[in-house]
Design a protein around this motif. Structure first.
Motif, PDB file in Angstrom:
ATOM      1  N   MET A 168       8.113  22.883   4.653  1.00 24.93           N
ATOM      2  CA  MET A 168       9.223  23.194   5.534  1.00 24.93           C
ATOM      3  C   MET A 168       8.998  22.562   6.900  1.00 24.93           C
ATOM      4  SD  MET A 168      11.538  25.249   4.361  1.00 24.93           S
ATOM      5  CE  MET A 168      11.834  25.975   2.791  1.00 24.93           C
ATOM      6  N   SER A 169      10.062  22.187   7.535  1.00 23.92           N
ATOM      7  CA  SER A 169       9.945  21.573   8.851  1.00 23.92           C
ATOM      8  C   SER A 169       9.850  22.639   9.931  1.00 23.92           C
ATOM      9  CB  SER A 169      11.173  20.686   9.117  1.00 23.92           C
ATOM     10  OG  SER A 169      12.303  21.496   9.383  1.00 23.92           O
ATOM     11  N   THR A 170       9.387  22.230  11.098  1.00 26.03           N
ATOM     12  CA  THR A 170       9.298  23.177  12.213  1.00 26.03           C
ATOM     13  C   THR A 170      10.681  23.713  12.571  1.00 26.03           C
ATOM     14  OG1 THR A 170       9.378  21.350  13.792  1.00 26.03           O
ATOM     15  CG2 THR A 170       7.204  22.178  13.190  1.00 26.03           C
ATOM     16  N   ASP A 171      11.702  22.847  12.512  1.00 24.90           N
ATOM     17  CA  ASP A 171      13.058  23.300  12.817  1.00 24.90           C
ATOM     18  C   ASP A 171      13.524  24.346  11.817  1.00 24.90           C
ATOM     19  OD1 ASP A 171      13.196  21.632  15.006  1.00 24.90           O
ATOM     20  OD2 ASP A 171      14.286  20.045  13.955  1.00 24.90           O
ATOM     21  N   THR A 172      13.180  24.155  10.537  1.00 25.64           N
ATOM     22  CA  THR A 172      13.569  25.119   9.508  1.00 25.64           C
ATOM     23  C   THR A 172      12.888  26.455   9.748  1.00 25.64           C
ATOM     24  OG1 THR A 172      13.890  23.346   7.896  1.00 25.64           O
ATOM     25  CG2 THR A 172      13.598  25.571   7.025  1.00 25.64           C
ATOM     26  N   ASN A 173      11.603  26.434  10.079  1.00 28.13           N
ATOM     27  CA  ASN A 173      10.885  27.685  10.339  1.00 28.13           C
ATOM     28  C   ASN A 173      11.464  28.415  11.546  1.00 28.13           C
ATOM     29  OD1 ASN A 173       9.191  27.180   8.178  1.00 28.13           O
ATOM     30  ND2 ASN A 173       7.598  26.258   9.444  1.00 28.13           N
ATOM     31  N   LEU A 174      11.780  27.684  12.585  1.00 28.39           N
ATOM     32  CA  LEU A 174      12.379  28.284  13.775  1.00 28.39           C
ATOM     33  C   LEU A 174      13.740  28.889  13.437  1.00 28.39           C
ATOM     34  CD1 LEU A 174      12.048  28.853  16.753  1.00 28.39           C
ATOM     35  CD2 LEU A 174      12.890  26.555  17.236  1.00 28.39           C
ATOM     36  N   GLU A 175      14.522  28.187  12.643  1.00 29.48           N
ATOM     37  CA  GLU A 175      15.836  28.699  12.244  1.00 29.48           C
ATOM     38  C   GLU A 175      15.692  29.954  11.384  1.00 29.48           C
ATOM     39  OE1 GLU A 175      19.737  29.389  12.168  1.00 29.48           O
ATOM     40  OE2 GLU A 175      18.699  27.961  13.454  1.00 29.48           O
ATOM     41  N   LEU A 176      14.704  29.975  10.484  1.00 26.80           N
ATOM     42  CA  LEU A 176      14.461  31.176   9.666  1.00 26.80           C
ATOM     43  C   LEU A 176      14.125  32.374  10.552  1.00 26.80           C
ATOM     44  CD1 LEU A 176      12.401  29.699   6.704  1.00 26.80           C
ATOM     45  CD2 LEU A 176      14.646  30.788   6.549  1.00 26.80           C
ATOM     46  N   LEU A 177      13.316  32.145  11.583  1.00 23.69           N
ATOM     47  CA  LEU A 177      12.974  33.234  12.498  1.00 23.69           C
ATOM     48  C   LEU A 177      14.222  33.712  13.238  1.00 23.69           C
ATOM     49  CD1 LEU A 177      10.913  35.083  13.819  1.00 23.69           C
ATOM     50  CD2 LEU A 177      10.543  33.276  15.524  1.00 23.69           C
ATOM     51  N   ARG A 178      15.036  32.789  13.713  1.00 24.39           N
ATOM     52  CA  ARG A 178      16.256  33.171  14.439  1.00 24.39           C
ATOM     53  C   ARG A 178      17.220  33.944  13.527  1.00 24.39           C
ATOM     54  NH1 ARG A 178      16.298  31.092  19.440  1.00 24.39           N
ATOM     55  NH2 ARG A 178      15.151  29.176  19.863  1.00 24.39           N
ATOM     56  N   GLU A 179      17.333  33.542  12.262  1.00 21.52           N
ATOM     57  CA  GLU A 179      18.178  34.259  11.307  1.00 21.52           C
ATOM     58  C   GLU A 179      17.643  35.671  11.070  1.00 21.52           C
ATOM     59  OE1 GLU A 179      18.508  31.951   7.720  1.00 21.52           O
ATOM     60  OE2 GLU A 179      19.487  30.293   8.773  1.00 21.52           O
ATOM     61  N   SER A 180      16.335  35.789  10.962  1.00 22.66           N
ATOM     62  CA  SER A 180      15.709  37.088  10.761  1.00 22.66           C
ATOM     63  C   SER A 180      16.023  38.018  11.937  1.00 22.66           C
ATOM     64  CB  SER A 180      14.192  36.901  10.605  1.00 22.66           C
ATOM     65  OG  SER A 180      13.544  38.126  10.440  1.00 22.66           O
ATOM     66  N   ILE A 181      15.900  37.504  13.156  1.00 19.40           N
ATOM     67  CA  ILE A 181      16.193  38.298  14.351  1.00 19.40           C
ATOM     68  C   ILE A 181      17.675  38.676  14.395  1.00 19.40           C
ATOM     69  CG2 ILE A 181      16.238  38.289  16.897  1.00 19.40           C
ATOM     70  CD1 ILE A 181      13.411  38.592  15.653  1.00 19.40           C
ATOM     71  N   ALA A 182      18.556  37.790  13.960  1.00 20.20           N
ATOM     72  CA  ALA A 182      19.990  38.104  13.912  1.00 20.20           C
ATOM     73  C   ALA A 182      20.230  39.300  12.985  1.00 20.20           C
ATOM     74  CB  ALA A 182      20.793  36.891  13.466  1.00 20.20           C
ATOM     75  N   HIS A 183      19.533  39.357  11.856  1.00 21.59           N
ATOM     76  CA  HIS A 183      19.653  40.515  10.962  1.00 21.59           C
ATOM     77  C   HIS A 183      19.124  41.771  11.648  1.00 21.59           C
ATOM     78  CE1 HIS A 183      21.163  38.484   7.490  1.00 21.59           C
ATOM     79  NE2 HIS A 183      20.127  37.668   7.427  1.00 21.59           N
ATOM     80  N   HIS A 184      18.008  41.645  12.347  1.00 23.51           N
ATOM     81  CA  HIS A 184      17.421  42.774  13.077  1.00 23.51           C
ATOM     82  C   HIS A 184      18.429  43.377  14.044  1.00 23.51           C
ATOM     83  CE1 HIS A 184      15.250  44.715  16.351  1.00 23.51           C
ATOM     84  NE2 HIS A 184      14.202  44.826  15.564  1.00 23.51           N
ATOM     85  N   ASN A 185      19.189  42.528  14.711  1.00 21.84           N
ATOM     86  CA  ASN A 185      20.114  42.969  15.749  1.00 21.84           C
ATOM     87  C   ASN A 185      21.426  43.525  15.214  1.00 21.84           C
ATOM     88  OD1 ASN A 185      18.258  42.264  17.698  1.00 21.84           O
ATOM     89  ND2 ASN A 185      19.203  40.288  18.134  1.00 21.84           N
ATOM     90  N   ASP A 186      21.705  43.327  13.950  1.00 20.52           N
ATOM     91  CA  ASP A 186      22.972  43.759  13.354  1.00 20.52           C
ATOM     92  C   ASP A 186      22.734  44.971  12.457  1.00 20.52           C
ATOM     93  OD1 ASP A 186      25.362  44.138  12.022  1.00 20.52           O
ATOM     94  OD2 ASP A 186      25.544  42.058  11.365  1.00 20.52           O
ATOM     95  N   PRO A 187      23.176  46.158  12.875  1.00 21.03           N
ATOM     96  CA  PRO A 187      22.943  47.345  12.054  1.00 21.03           C
ATOM     97  C   PRO A 187      23.468  47.220  10.621  1.00 21.03           C
ATOM     98  CG  PRO A 187      23.710  47.985  14.231  1.00 21.03           C
ATOM     99  CD  PRO A 187      23.838  46.483  14.141  1.00 21.03           C
ATOM    100  N   GLU A 188      24.449  46.365  10.402  1.00 20.65           N
ATOM    101  CA  GLU A 188      24.996  46.178   9.057  1.00 20.65           C
ATOM    102  C   GLU A 188      24.074  45.360   8.149  1.00 20.65           C
ATOM    103  OE1 GLU A 188      27.864  47.647   7.976  1.00 20.65           O
ATOM    104  OE2 GLU A 188      27.861  48.628   9.936  1.00 20.65           O
ATOM    105  N   THR A 189      23.205  44.538   8.749  1.00 19.41           N
ATOM    106  CA  THR A 189      22.344  43.669   7.931  1.00 19.41           C
ATOM    107  C   THR A 189      20.856  43.891   8.195  1.00 19.41           C
ATOM    108  OG1 THR A 189      22.395  41.825   9.513  1.00 19.41           O
ATOM    109  CG2 THR A 189      24.144  41.890   7.826  1.00 19.41           C
ATOM    110  N   ARG A 190      20.516  44.971   8.878  1.00 17.41           N
ATOM    111  CA  ARG A 190      19.109  45.213   9.221  1.00 17.41           C
ATOM    112  C   ARG A 190      18.189  45.257   8.010  1.00 17.41           C
ATOM    113  NH1 ARG A 190      19.610  49.302  14.280  1.00 17.41           N
ATOM    114  NH2 ARG A 190      19.619  47.623  15.814  1.00 17.41           N
TER     115      ARG A 190
END
Length: 127
Positions: free
Chosen positions: A1-23
């Protein structure tokens, strides 16, 4: 995986954390064999239980990635978070947290949390 992909995966994970519907999807990017360093949890299931406790105490918790760097299979993130404590009604915040992640095959396999972060979170969650 590329560094950009890993960073995007982390950002997606945090987006789920912040959304009570997808936590419940927040930890989907973590390996079942996750190794934690400096955390108040041992493995993925304990980490999952920890976050459920945090979300119960602070239902509107929002994490903001203030800065992130990625190199190879690792991503480091400096973040802050804020919300309203469900019991006290007080606004709570963590101004600066640091976590380092190591990825393998699109999953977080190792995570380091800066010393004192778990205690700071515990102090905020427990009124």
């Amino acid at each position: 995986m590329s560094t950009d992909t890993n960073l995007e995966l982390l950002r997606e994970s945090i987006a789920h954390h912040n959304d009570p519907e997808t936590r419940d999807q927040y930890l989907d990017s973590y390996s079942e064999d996750l190794v934690l360093h400096g955390a108040d949890a041992d493995g993925l299931e304990e980490l999952r239980a920890f976050y459920h406790t945090v979300w119960e105490a602070i239902p509107d918790l929002t994490v903001t990635i203030d800065n992130a760097v990625a190199e190879g299979d690792e991503v480091g993130a400096r973040y802050s978070w804020s919300g309203t404590h469900a019991v006290t009604g007080e606004e709570v915040a963590l101004d600066s947290g640091l976590t380092w992640y190591r990825f393998e095959d699109g999953k977080i396999v190792e995570r380091w949390v800066a010393e004192g972060t778990g205690g700071a979170i515990r102090d905020i969650v427990t009124p």
